[in-house]
Design a protein around this motif. Structure first.
Motif, PDB file in Angstrom:
ATOM      1  N   THR A   1       1.174  -1.309  -0.174  1.00  0.00           N
ATOM      2  CA  THR A   1      -0.198  -0.170   0.200  1.00  0.00           C
ATOM      3  C   THR A   1       0.612   1.698   0.057  1.00  0.00           C
ATOM      4  OG1 THR A   1      -2.028  -0.995   1.446  1.00  0.00           O
ATOM      5  CG2 THR A   1      -1.930   1.244   1.422  1.00  0.00           C
ATOM      6  N   GLN A   2       2.049   1.190   0.488  1.00  0.00           N
ATOM      7  CA  GLN A   2       2.927   2.176   0.858  1.00  0.00           C
ATOM      8  C   GLN A   2       2.835   2.888  -0.731  1.00  0.00           C
ATOM      9  OE1 GLN A   2       5.057   0.744   4.148  1.00  0.00           O
ATOM     10  NE2 GLN A   2       3.677   2.177   5.734  1.00  0.00           N
ATOM     11  N   LEU A   3       4.211   1.323  -1.275  1.00  0.00           N
ATOM     12  CA  LEU A   3       4.496   1.522  -2.186  1.00  0.00           C
ATOM     13  C   LEU A   3       4.191   2.233  -3.716  1.00  0.00           C
ATOM     14  CD1 LEU A   3       7.128   0.996  -3.311  1.00  0.00           C
ATOM     15  CD2 LEU A   3       6.996  -1.114  -4.428  1.00  0.00           C
ATOM     16  N   SER A   4       2.660   1.625  -3.292  1.00  0.00           N
ATOM     17  CA  SER A   4       1.846   1.733  -4.072  1.00  0.00           C
ATOM     18  C   SER A   4       1.628   3.186  -3.933  1.00  0.00           C
ATOM     19  CB  SER A   4       0.425   1.605  -4.360  1.00  0.00           C
ATOM     20  OG  SER A   4      -0.440   2.359  -5.149  1.00  0.00           O
ATOM     21  N   GLU A   5       1.514   4.105  -2.643  1.00  0.00           N
ATOM     22  CA  GLU A   5       1.518   5.657  -3.085  1.00  0.00           C
ATOM     23  C   GLU A   5       2.324   5.871  -3.469  1.00  0.00           C
ATOM     24  OE1 GLU A   5      -1.660   8.024  -2.109  1.00  0.00           O
ATOM     25  OE2 GLU A   5      -1.706   5.668  -1.592  1.00  0.00           O
TER      26      GLU A   5
ATOM     27  N   LEU B   1       6.988   4.748   4.416  1.00  0.00           N
ATOM     28  CA  LEU B   1       7.632   3.541   3.425  1.00  0.00           C
ATOM     29  C   LEU B   1       9.348   4.238   3.363  1.00  0.00           C
ATOM     30  CD1 LEU B   1       7.867   1.693   0.599  1.00  0.00           C
ATOM     31  CD2 LEU B   1       7.977   3.341   0.071  1.00  0.00           C
ATOM     32  N   TYR B   2       9.645   5.622   3.765  1.00  0.00           N
ATOM     33  CA  TYR B   2      11.062   6.662   3.214  1.00  0.00           C
ATOM     34  C   TYR B   2      11.320   6.030   4.769  1.00  0.00           C
ATOM     35  CZ  TYR B   2      11.120   7.525  -1.046  1.00  0.00           C
ATOM     36  OH  TYR B   2      10.898   7.703  -2.694  1.00  0.00           O
ATOM     37  N   SER B   3      10.164   6.064   6.282  1.00  0.00           N
ATOM     38  CA  SER B   3      11.006   6.144   7.271  1.00  0.00           C
ATOM     39  C   SER B   3      11.426   4.149   7.774  1.00  0.00           C
ATOM     40  CB  SER B   3       9.907   6.128   8.433  1.00  0.00           C
ATOM     41  OG  SER B   3       9.686   7.718   8.207  1.00  0.00           O
ATOM     42  N   LYS B   4      11.474   3.038   6.795  1.00  0.00           N
ATOM     43  CA  LYS B   4      11.194   1.645   7.707  1.00  0.00           C
ATOM     44  C   LYS B   4      13.266   1.652   7.395  1.00  0.00           C
ATOM     45  CE  LYS B   4       7.195  -0.707   5.193  1.00  0.00           C
ATOM     46  NZ  LYS B   4       6.792  -1.273   6.499  1.00  0.00           N
TER      47      LYS B   4
END
Length: 202
Positions: free
Chosen positions: A50-54, A199-202
């Protein structure tokens, strides 16, 4: 990853949204493209998916490649305030986006081409860098030689220039003023920026 030059309807169907504007294909087939498009719709998407899709939706909407988008995110993270909102504000400050928002071009891709081909001026000087970041008070105008271009005339005739509070348009001089960075509620794009930050915080 190279620049995507395939069918835009395919991308719009992937996200289930008309991210490139009105799309008759999307209206008829509002499900993912491909042989198993309808079947895929039923599958549960993971949190990461979901995060990647956004993030991909934001990239396609504003026409950025991965490296450009990452750099913009890093810049947003360094700024004070909410990172996700900063990201969208920075994307809205891009010259190609403002040319599109002013109605000089019908799409962001067309706006990018106008800028690259030296048809657009900023504060009276030709700027051919689509990613050029505008500041409050900058004046974006159509180059004198380019005012008779059919693509520009047609786009201006069919657009509404008073839609955005952070922009001001003067039809007589074919120029617009970038008043300020827009607030999040003024940006109409349906992007869940918090998912991109996660997503970038992972």
């Amino acid at each position: 990853m190279g620049k995507y030059i395939g069918p835009k309807s395919k991308i719009a169907r992937k996200f289930g949204e008309a991210i490139y504007g009105a799309d008759k294909v999307l209206e008829k087939r509002n499900y993912p493209p491909g042989q198993h498009g309808l079947a895929r719709k039923r599958k549960k998407v993971s949190e990461y998916g979901t995060q990647l899709s956004e993030k991909q939706k934001a990239k396609y909407t504003y026409g950025l490649l991965e490296k450009q988008f990452s750099r913009t995110y890093e810049q947003a993270a360094r700024m004070g305030g909410i990172t996700g909102e900063n990201l969208l504000k920075l994307l809205e400050c891009r010259l190609d986006n403002v040319v599109y928002r002013l109605g000089i071009a019908p799409t962001r891709a067309a706006a990018r081409q106008l800028v690259s081909h030296c048809h657009i001026c900023v504060n009276g000087s030709v700027v051919n860098i689509p990613s050029y970041s505008l500041r409050a008070g900058d004046v974006v105008s159509v180059r004198e030689k380019s005012k008779s271009l059919e693509v520009i005339s047609a786009s201006l005739a069919g657009s509404s220039k008073s839609r955005y509070a952070w922009l001001e348009w003067d039809n007589a001089s074919m120029s617009g003023r970038f008043l300020q960075k827009p607030e999040r509620e003024e940006i109409p794009e349906n992007i869940k920026e918090q998912l991109i930050v996660e997503l970038y915080s992972k």
